[in-house]
Design a protein around this motif. Structure first.
Motif, PDB file in Angstrom:
ATOM      1  N   SER A 140       0.569  -1.136   0.114  1.00  0.00           N
ATOM      2  CA  SER A 140       0.105   0.153   0.178  1.00  0.00           C
ATOM      3  C   SER A 140       0.906   1.446   0.018  1.00  0.00           C
ATOM      4  O   SER A 140       1.973   1.537   0.975  1.00  0.00           O
ATOM      5  CB  SER A 140      -1.325  -0.129   1.299  1.00  0.00           C
ATOM      6  OG  SER A 140      -1.518   1.094   1.548  1.00  0.00           O
ATOM      7  N   SER A 141       0.506   2.318  -0.900  1.00  0.00           N
ATOM      8  CA  SER A 141       1.053   3.524  -0.584  1.00  0.00           C
ATOM      9  C   SER A 141       1.000   4.272   0.283  1.00  0.00           C
ATOM     10  O   SER A 141       2.003   5.105   0.911  1.00  0.00           O
ATOM     11  CB  SER A 141       0.426   4.077  -1.901  1.00  0.00           C
ATOM     12  OG  SER A 141      -1.165   4.381  -1.715  1.00  0.00           O
ATOM     13  N   TYR A 179      -9.477 -16.244   1.679  1.00  0.00           N
ATOM     14  CA  TYR A 179      -9.345 -14.047   2.286  1.00  0.00           C
ATOM     15  C   TYR A 179     -10.635 -13.742   3.330  1.00  0.00           C
ATOM     16  O   TYR A 179     -10.369 -13.173   4.381  1.00  0.00           O
ATOM     17  CB  TYR A 179      -9.360 -14.058   1.197  1.00  0.00           C
ATOM     18  CG  TYR A 179      -9.183 -12.812   0.938  1.00  0.00           C
ATOM     19  CD1 TYR A 179      -8.313 -12.315   2.013  1.00  0.00           C
ATOM     20  CD2 TYR A 179      -9.683 -12.036  -0.002  1.00  0.00           C
ATOM     21  CE1 TYR A 179      -7.239 -10.660   1.773  1.00  0.00           C
ATOM     22  CE2 TYR A 179      -8.444  -9.995  -0.484  1.00  0.00           C
ATOM     23  CZ  TYR A 179      -7.775  -9.895   0.698  1.00  0.00           C
ATOM     24  OH  TYR A 179      -7.715  -8.960   0.675  1.00  0.00           O
ATOM     25  N   MET A 229      -5.304   5.510  -0.100  1.00  0.00           N
ATOM     26  CA  MET A 229      -5.313   4.251   0.079  1.00  0.00           C
ATOM     27  C   MET A 229      -6.543   3.341  -0.556  1.00  0.00           C
ATOM     28  O   MET A 229      -5.901   2.159  -1.431  1.00  0.00           O
ATOM     29  CB  MET A 229      -5.699   3.594   1.995  1.00  0.00           C
ATOM     30  CG  MET A 229      -4.073   4.197   2.163  1.00  0.00           C
ATOM     31  SD  MET A 229      -4.714   4.007   4.168  1.00  0.00           S
ATOM     32  CE  MET A 229      -4.670   1.982   4.037  1.00  0.00           C
ATOM     33  N   VAL A 307       3.115   5.444  -6.014  1.00  0.00           N
ATOM     34  CA  VAL A 307       2.753   3.431  -6.061  1.00  0.00           C
ATOM     35  C   VAL A 307       4.227   3.276  -6.535  1.00  0.00           C
ATOM     36  O   VAL A 307       4.151   2.019  -6.667  1.00  0.00           O
ATOM     37  CB  VAL A 307       1.593   3.421  -6.975  1.00  0.00           C
ATOM     38  CG1 VAL A 307       1.476   2.357  -7.232  1.00  0.00           C
ATOM     39  CG2 VAL A 307       0.218   4.007  -5.569  1.00  0.00           C
TER      40      VAL A 307
HETATM   41  N1  BYC Z   1      -1.369   1.563  -2.580  1.00  0.00           N
HETATM   42  O1  BYC Z   1      -7.760  -0.882 -10.006  1.00  0.00           O
HETATM   43  P1  BYC Z   1      -7.234  -0.819  -8.374  1.00  0.00           P
HETATM   44  C1  BYC Z   1      -3.096  -2.250   7.175  1.00  0.00           C
HETATM   45  C2  BYC Z   1      -3.027  -0.585  -7.893  1.00  0.00           C
HETATM   46  S1  BYC Z   1      -2.458  -2.897   5.577  1.00  0.00           S
HETATM   47  C3  BYC Z   1      -0.520   0.923  -4.387  1.00  0.00           C
HETATM   48  O2  BYC Z   1      -7.835  -0.379  -8.288  1.00  0.00           O
HETATM   49  P2  BYC Z   1      -7.621  -3.373  -7.463  1.00  0.00           P
HETATM   50  C4  BYC Z   1      -1.452  -1.685   8.350  1.00  0.00           C
HETATM   51  C5  BYC Z   1      -4.032  -2.016  -7.471  1.00  0.00           C
HETATM   52  O3  BYC Z   1      -2.833  -2.907  -7.002  1.00  0.00           O
HETATM   53  C6  BYC Z   1      -3.807  -3.079   4.420  1.00  0.00           C
HETATM   54  N2  BYC Z   1      -1.500   0.085  -5.255  1.00  0.00           N
HETATM   55  O4  BYC Z   1      -6.976  -2.253  -8.293  1.00  0.00           O
HETATM   56  C7  BYC Z   1      -0.960  -2.232   8.362  1.00  0.00           C
HETATM   57  C8  BYC Z   1      -3.816  -1.584  -9.049  1.00  0.00           C
HETATM   58  O5  BYC Z   1      -2.492  -1.798  -9.624  1.00  0.00           O
HETATM   59  P3  BYC Z   1      -1.727  -3.231 -10.149  1.00  0.00           P
HETATM   60  C9  BYC Z   1      -3.812  -2.769   2.906  1.00  0.00           C
HETATM   61  C10 BYC Z   1      -2.386   1.432  -4.968  1.00  0.00           C
HETATM   62  O6  BYC Z   1      -6.819  -4.549  -6.364  1.00  0.00           O
HETATM   63  C11 BYC Z   1       0.088  -2.254   9.164  1.00  0.00           C
HETATM   64  C12 BYC Z   1      -3.894  -0.566  -9.829  1.00  0.00           C
HETATM   65  O7  BYC Z   1      -3.254   0.693  -8.579  1.00  0.00           O
HETATM   66  N3  BYC Z   1      -5.013  -2.778   1.812  1.00  0.00           N
HETATM   67  O8  BYC Z   1      -4.247  -1.881   6.975  1.00  0.00           O
HETATM   68  O9  BYC Z   1      -8.799  -3.918  -7.838  1.00  0.00           O
HETATM   69  C13 BYC Z   1      -0.097  -1.075   9.887  1.00  0.00           C
HETATM   70  C14 BYC Z   1      -4.866   0.175  -9.890  1.00  0.00           C
HETATM   71  O10 BYC Z   1      -5.891  -0.124  -8.637  1.00  0.00           O
HETATM   72  C15 BYC Z   1      -3.013   1.218  -4.081  1.00  0.00           C
HETATM   73  C16 BYC Z   1      -4.972  -3.562   1.353  1.00  0.00           C
HETATM   74  O11 BYC Z   1      -3.841  -4.035   0.329  1.00  0.00           O
HETATM   75  C17 BYC Z   1      -2.909   1.685  -2.882  1.00  0.00           C
HETATM   76  N4  BYC Z   1      -3.659   2.549  -1.533  1.00  0.00           N
HETATM   77  O12 BYC Z   1      -7.963  -2.221  -6.283  1.00  0.00           O
HETATM   78  C18 BYC Z   1      -0.923  -0.365   9.925  1.00  0.00           C
HETATM   79  C19 BYC Z   1      -6.408  -4.514   0.870  1.00  0.00           C
HETATM   80  N5  BYC Z   1      -4.647   1.116  -4.630  1.00  0.00           N
HETATM   81  O13 BYC Z   1      -1.918  -4.582  -9.396  1.00  0.00           O
HETATM   82  C20 BYC Z   1      -2.215  -1.067   8.871  1.00  0.00           C
HETATM   83  C21 BYC Z   1      -7.185  -5.166  -0.413  1.00  0.00           C
HETATM   84  C22 BYC Z   1      -4.709   0.569  -5.709  1.00  0.00           C
HETATM   85  O14 BYC Z   1      -2.684  -3.901 -11.238  1.00  0.00           O
HETATM   86  N6  BYC Z   1      -6.843  -5.279  -1.130  1.00  0.00           N
HETATM   87  N7  BYC Z   1      -3.125  -0.285  -6.162  1.00  0.00           N
HETATM   88  O15 BYC Z   1      -0.455  -3.239 -10.568  1.00  0.00           O
HETATM   89  C23 BYC Z   1      -8.117  -3.828  -1.824  1.00  0.00           C
HETATM   90  O16 BYC Z   1      -9.104  -4.239  -1.092  1.00  0.00           O
HETATM   91  C24 BYC Z   1      -7.429  -3.808  -3.866  1.00  0.00           C
HETATM   92  O17 BYC Z   1      -6.641  -4.555  -3.934  1.00  0.00           O
HETATM   93  C25 BYC Z   1      -7.542  -2.028  -3.958  1.00  0.00           C
HETATM   94  C26 BYC Z   1      -6.989  -2.196  -4.644  1.00  0.00           C
HETATM   95  C27 BYC Z   1      -8.537  -1.102  -2.953  1.00  0.00           C
HETATM   96  C28 BYC Z   1      -6.227  -1.828  -2.531  1.00  0.00           C
END
Ligand code: BYC
Length: 350
Positions: A140-141, A179, A229, A307
């Motif tokens: 995450s960014s 998941y 985020m 990113v």
């Molecule tokens: N940062 O089509 P999209 C925590 C990328 S940890 C970087 O919307 P998707 C915590 C995206 O990967 C919480 N990259 O993609 C821990 C894609 O690129 P690729 C972390 C980002 O996957 C320790 C492109 O942009 N949470 O809480 O459908 C201490 C287009 O985006 C970001 C998760 O990981 C970003 N912010 O939706 C404290 C949640 N956003 O892969 C706290 C799980 C987008 O094609 N992940 N990109 O190269 C998700 O829900 C989804 O993957 C996202 C993005 C909503 C983040």
């Protein structure tokens, strides 16, 4: 919900608003889904809102999307330990230090649940870590911003964990069983994390002028990155080029990035008011017609720069991670040697 000693009875984060309990009440009715061929059964399971399990047939792209997202999520958890870990030695009291250590350990645990969930899709933790270290998988960014003061630990809890929970509660209903189940546990723990951040800021905002300024400065620096985020805009025309449409059709994502961002703003603005902190956006205004808070334009150039690896701390975060990995090689070797010895003993005893 925990007792609420600092504001109204309103939930302080999305995990307290009932979504996790709803996901836990999910009933397995997989046996009642008629099987046709593989693709038909997969589609029927999704249509009946049933979970896809590791043993089920699934389309290649579904599998790839999940590995991409879960790996990115797992990496975020362990890289996310760095900015807050920065303050463990300087936490202002023993109580704060113990809480922060427990929180950081929780993040390592979340990483573990998530790497394990991804491994059920046919990859391995070693492989995912190699891809992270090579810059081929993302995290995450948000974790590429520095933690300059103690108030940043509060802002991470309140805003970063608050945003993470808003995104993660719907993932408790993700169509992929391992998941979804991992997310239920993660959300419960994150809820506590978010509360401890709110409480840090609550105290600072009611402290000396210097403490109040420190809290305000942290809110100023973490607000916009927290909104980023949720990912890039993905509704209307912006939907093209994002993964959202397909991920929603597959029941991986339940809401668009934009919807979750709006829900987060709606929940957080009144909390900022309770804290007595300003949010750094002149366009924030309640919109009666929409029933939502309007907010200003997000700097998407900054988001993509971070990113793509060019944020304030990207190089430092990855370097630290690679070093930790190579310095831990002897632990992995010792664990493997021990496991090999155990299985040899079991074999010769058989
Ligand atoms: N940062 O089509 P999209 C925590 C990328 S940890 C970087 O919307 P998707 C915590 C995206 O990967 C919480 N990259 O993609 C821990 C894609 O690129 P690729 C972390 C980002 O996957 C320790 C492109 O942009 N949470 O809480 O459908 C201490 C287009 O985006 C970001 C998760 O990981 C970003 N912010 O939706 C404290 C949640 N956003 O892969 C706290 C799980 C987008 O094609 N992940 N990109 O190269 C998700 O829900 C989804 O993957 C996202 C993005 C909503 C983040």
């Amino acid at each position: 919900m925990y007792g609420n000693d600092h504001s109204s009875d309103a939930p302080l984060n999305a995990a307290e608003a009932g979504g996790v309990d709803e996901a836990m009440a999910h009933v397995d009715r997989r046996d009642s889904v008629d099987s046709g061929d593989e693709q038909e059964r997969f589609d029927a399971l999704l249509a009946a809102d049933q979970r896809i399990e590791p043993r089920d047939w699934m389309p290649d792209d579904y599998r790839k999307t999940l590995v991409r997202q879960i790996a990115q999520h797992a990496h975020s958890e362990i890289i996310g330990m760095q900015p807050e870990g920065n303050w463990i030695t300087r936490a202002p009291s023993l109580r704060r230090k113990a809480i922060l250590m427990a929180k950081s350990q929780d993040e390592a645990g979340h990483g573990l649940y998530l790497y394990s969930a991804a491994e059920t899709l046919g990859t391995s933790r070693g492989e995912m870590l190699d891809l992270l270290h090579a810059g081929k998988q993302k995290y995450s960014s948000i974790f590429n911003y520095p933690t300059l003061t103690w108030a940043d630990v509060g802002a991470i809890g309140w805003l970063v964990d608050g945003a993470a929970i808003m995104n993660q509660v719907p993932l408790c209903r993700c169509s992929y069983g391992p998941y979804a189940r991992a997310m239920i546990r993660v959300c419960k723990e994150e809820s506590f994390h978010q509360r401890q951040g709110f409480e840090i800021l609550w105290n600072l905002a009611r402290g000396t002028d210097a403490q109040r300024e420190m809290a305000q400065d942290a809110a100023n620096r973490w607000w916009w990155p927290s909104l980023m985020m949720f990912g890039p805009p993905d509704t209307g025309e912006a939907a093209q080029g994002t993964h959202t449409e397909l991920s929603m059709a597959w029941g991986i994502k339940r809401f668009s990035n934009d919807d979750l961002r709006q829900k987060f703003v709606d929940m957080t603005v009144p909390q900022a008011q309770k804290l007595g902190l300003d949010l750094p956006d002149d366009d924030l205004a309640w919109d009666d017609e929409r029933g939502h808070w309007n907010f200003g334009e997000i700097d998407w150039d900054e988001f993509w720069q971070v990113v793509k690896g060019d944020g304030p701390c990207n190089a430092q975060r990855l370097e630290h991670r690679r070093t930790a990995h190579s310095e831990g090689a002897w632990v992995r070797e010792a664990a493997n040697a021990y496991a090999a010895k155990q299985s040899q003993r079991a074999e010769s005893a058989a």
